[in-house]
Scaffold this motif. Structure first.
Motif, PDB file in Angstrom:
ATOM      1  N   GLY A 109       0.808  -1.212   0.000  1.00 59.04           N
ATOM      2  CA  GLY A 109       0.000   0.000   0.000  1.00 59.04           C
ATOM      3  C   GLY A 109       0.843   1.264   0.000  1.00 59.04           C
ATOM      4  N   ILE A 110       2.013   1.186   0.632  1.00 63.02           N
ATOM      5  CA  ILE A 110       2.896   2.353   0.690  1.00 63.02           C
ATOM      6  C   ILE A 110       3.704   2.509  -0.589  1.00 63.02           C
ATOM      7  CG2 ILE A 110       4.829   3.386   1.951  1.00 63.02           C
ATOM      8  CD1 ILE A 110       3.847   1.993   4.449  1.00 63.02           C
ATOM      9  N   LEU A 111       4.015   1.420  -1.270  1.00 59.44           N
ATOM     10  CA  LEU A 111       4.871   1.471  -2.458  1.00 59.44           C
ATOM     11  C   LEU A 111       4.342   2.432  -3.521  1.00 59.44           C
ATOM     12  CD1 LEU A 111       6.003  -2.238  -3.003  1.00 59.44           C
ATOM     13  CD2 LEU A 111       7.474  -0.257  -2.582  1.00 59.44           C
ATOM     14  N   GLY A 112       3.037   2.472  -3.647  1.00 62.39           N
ATOM     15  CA  GLY A 112       2.466   3.334  -4.674  1.00 62.39           C
ATOM     16  C   GLY A 112       2.707   4.805  -4.418  1.00 62.39           C
ATOM     17  N   ARG A 113       3.073   5.169  -3.199  1.00 60.57           N
ATOM     18  CA  ARG A 113       3.277   6.576  -2.871  1.00 60.57           C
ATOM     19  C   ARG A 113       4.748   6.988  -2.930  1.00 60.57           C
ATOM     20  NH1 ARG A 113      -0.531   6.998   2.561  1.00 60.57           N
ATOM     21  NH2 ARG A 113      -2.424   6.089   1.651  1.00 60.57           N
ATOM     22  N   LEU A 114       5.638   6.024  -3.168  1.00 61.60           N
ATOM     23  CA  LEU A 114       7.065   6.339  -3.183  1.00 61.60           C
ATOM     24  C   LEU A 114       7.499   6.847  -4.554  1.00 61.60           C
ATOM     25  CD1 LEU A 114       8.452   3.332  -1.113  1.00 61.60           C
ATOM     26  CD2 LEU A 114       7.694   5.573  -0.316  1.00 61.60           C
ATOM     27  N   ASN A 166      11.029   7.258  -5.609  1.00 62.28           N
ATOM     28  CA  ASN A 166      12.321   6.850  -6.172  1.00 62.28           C
ATOM     29  C   ASN A 166      12.747   5.505  -5.620  1.00 62.28           C
ATOM     30  OD1 ASN A 166      13.700   7.354  -3.591  1.00 62.28           O
ATOM     31  ND2 ASN A 166      13.322   9.512  -4.065  1.00 62.28           N
ATOM     32  N   GLN A 167      13.828   4.965  -6.178  1.00 55.55           N
ATOM     33  CA  GLN A 167      14.322   3.644  -5.813  1.00 55.55           C
ATOM     34  C   GLN A 167      14.875   3.629  -4.403  1.00 55.55           C
ATOM     35  OE1 GLN A 167      13.940   0.915  -7.625  1.00 55.55           O
ATOM     36  NE2 GLN A 167      14.840  -0.306  -5.957  1.00 55.55           N
ATOM     37  N   ALA A 168      15.479   4.734  -3.964  1.00 51.79           N
ATOM     38  CA  ALA A 168      16.056   4.788  -2.618  1.00 51.79           C
ATOM     39  C   ALA A 168      14.985   4.572  -1.556  1.00 51.79           C
ATOM     40  CB  ALA A 168      16.759   6.126  -2.394  1.00 51.79           C
ATOM     41  N   GLN A 169      13.849   5.207  -1.746  1.00 53.18           N
ATOM     42  CA  GLN A 169      12.751   5.023  -0.792  1.00 53.18           C
ATOM     43  C   GLN A 169      12.214   3.596  -0.843  1.00 53.18           C
ATOM     44  OE1 GLN A 169       9.926   8.096  -1.777  1.00 53.18           O
ATOM     45  NE2 GLN A 169      10.855   9.550  -0.331  1.00 53.18           N
ATOM     46  N   THR A 170      12.173   3.020  -2.027  1.00 55.04           N
ATOM     47  CA  THR A 170      11.718   1.631  -2.154  1.00 55.04           C
ATOM     48  C   THR A 170      12.662   0.677  -1.440  1.00 55.04           C
ATOM     49  OG1 THR A 170      10.709   2.124  -4.302  1.00 55.04           O
ATOM     50  CG2 THR A 170      11.146  -0.184  -3.793  1.00 55.04           C
ATOM     51  N   ASP A 171      13.963   0.895  -1.596  1.00 50.61           N
ATOM     52  CA  ASP A 171      14.949   0.055  -0.914  1.00 50.61           C
ATOM     53  C   ASP A 171      14.836   0.198   0.601  1.00 50.61           C
ATOM     54  OD1 ASP A 171      15.840  -0.739  -3.384  1.00 50.61           O
ATOM     55  OD2 ASP A 171      17.540   0.656  -3.417  1.00 50.61           O
ATOM     56  N   PHE A 210      10.507   9.459  10.832  1.00 50.83           N
ATOM     57  CA  PHE A 210      11.010   8.541   9.820  1.00 50.83           C
ATOM     58  C   PHE A 210      10.669   9.072   8.413  1.00 50.83           C
ATOM     59  CE2 PHE A 210      10.388   5.542  13.381  1.00 50.83           C
ATOM     60  CZ  PHE A 210      11.704   5.157  13.518  1.00 50.83           C
ATOM     61  N   GLY A 211      11.524   8.757   7.482  1.00 55.76           N
ATOM     62  CA  GLY A 211      11.276   9.189   6.104  1.00 55.76           C
ATOM     63  C   GLY A 211      10.155   8.410   5.457  1.00 55.76           C
ATOM     64  N   VAL A 212       9.976   7.160   5.863  1.00 55.93           N
ATOM     65  CA  VAL A 212       8.911   6.317   5.297  1.00 55.93           C
ATOM     66  C   VAL A 212       7.809   6.181   6.328  1.00 55.93           C
ATOM     67  CG1 VAL A 212       8.357   4.046   4.389  1.00 55.93           C
ATOM     68  CG2 VAL A 212      10.589   5.068   3.922  1.00 55.93           C
ATOM     69  N   ARG A 213       6.605   6.494   5.953  1.00 58.21           N
ATOM     70  CA  ARG A 213       5.469   6.437   6.878  1.00 58.21           C
ATOM     71  C   ARG A 213       4.384   5.534   6.308  1.00 58.21           C
ATOM     72  NH1 ARG A 213       5.803  10.270  10.801  1.00 58.21           N
ATOM     73  NH2 ARG A 213       7.354  11.904  10.491  1.00 58.21           N
TER      74      ARG A 213
END
Length: 284
Positions: A62-67, A69-74, A281-284
């Motif tokens: 569910g969060i992946l769709g909001r990212l 770039n690749q860095a955030q995905t990693d 955190f950068g990822v929420r």
């Protein structure tokens, strides 16, 4: 004291010292249960792992769709793996005192080597060790360790001082003891940390069986047990205290203090969790 009473006390102490499969709770209640079977542990572990992967995986998708770039995905991938392997098992086993969904389904529970409930430290060590022996090696290391250990312990259990026991169908435990009112003030400040599990077990079994003992044997056995416990307690109880009531006060104080320690650990964990949730955190 009759030979029957003496033998009963001896068997209680011998069981506490020699029986590796005897679980002793904080109140010194003996639960004669066996370590969980290997296949039960495997089944419970697979259920837990599946639940963690599905729940956290769904959140991650569910969060992946909001990212962007690749860095955030990693970063999200690493965080998800850490949650599945370490964070989730630690929180679940701490809050449930050793019973996750998989363990509930298979009727097992994780306990300390002395039979007490596990705390955050035990759950964290088990989960951290599981990162290598379960996830990175596909469970092969854990399987080998469990097959070589008499209690079916994996490496995480050996490091944490825990193991899995079968709880489904276990015998019902005796009703809890009550604090004698006249000893409540004394027990509140008494130091009972030196009391070993074996002696506490003998005292608890004696109190459970007082109604079945010959009066003379009951009085003699009570005096002997109280005489063994008294040097391990400071300060000693008030002069003239009934031996049975003294033993009950010691066991109740022991139980209540262990319970209080568990509550403090739970509150500390809740406070730490709340603090972590407030971190930016950068990822929420």
């Amino acid at each position: 004291m009759t030979s029957h009473a003496a033998h009963s006390s001896g068997r209680a102490l011998q069981a506490a010292r020699l029986n590796d499969d005897l679980i002793v709770t904080g109140e010194a209640v003996a639960l004669e249960v066996r370590p969980a079977a290997f296949m039960l542990r495997v089944a419970g572990g697979l259920i837990d792992a599946t639940c963690y992967v599905i729940v956290l995986g769904a959140i991650s998708v569910g969060i992946l769709g909001r990212l962007d770039n690749q860095a955030q995905t990693d970063t999200l991938t690493i965080v998800t793996f850490a949650c599945v392997a370490v964070v989730a098992p630690t929180l679940v086993e701490t809050l449930t005192r050793g019973r996750s969904l998989g363990k509930l389904a298979t009727g097992i529970r994780i306990v300390r080597d002395d039979g007490g409930p596990i705390r955050f430290r035990h759950a964290f060590v088990r989960a951290l060790a599981g990162l290598g022996e379960l996830w990175l090696t596909a469970g092969s290391v854990a399987v080998v360790a469990a097959l070589l250990n008499g209690r079916g312990k994996r490496l995480g259990d050996l490091l944490a001082g825990t193991y899995a026991v079968r709880t489904r169908g276990a015998d019902r435990t005796p009703p809890p003891l009550l604090m004698p009112p006249e000893l409540a003030d004394w027990a509140r400040d008494a130091d009972i940390r030196a009391l070993p599990d074996g002696l506490a077990l003998a005292a608890r079994r004696f109190l459970d069986r007082t109604g079945t003992l010959d009066p003379a044997s009951r009085a003699e056995l009570g005096r002997r047990l109280a005489a063994r416990v008294e040097p391990l307690v400071a300060p000693p109880p008030p002069w003239g205290t009934n031996p049975e009531r003294f033993l009950a006060a010691v066991l109740v104080a022991r139980r209540d203090r262990e319970y209080a320690v568990g509550l403090r650990a739970r509150d500390a964990l809740a406070e730490t969790t709340a603090e972590l949730r407030r971190l930016p955190f950068g990822v929420r």
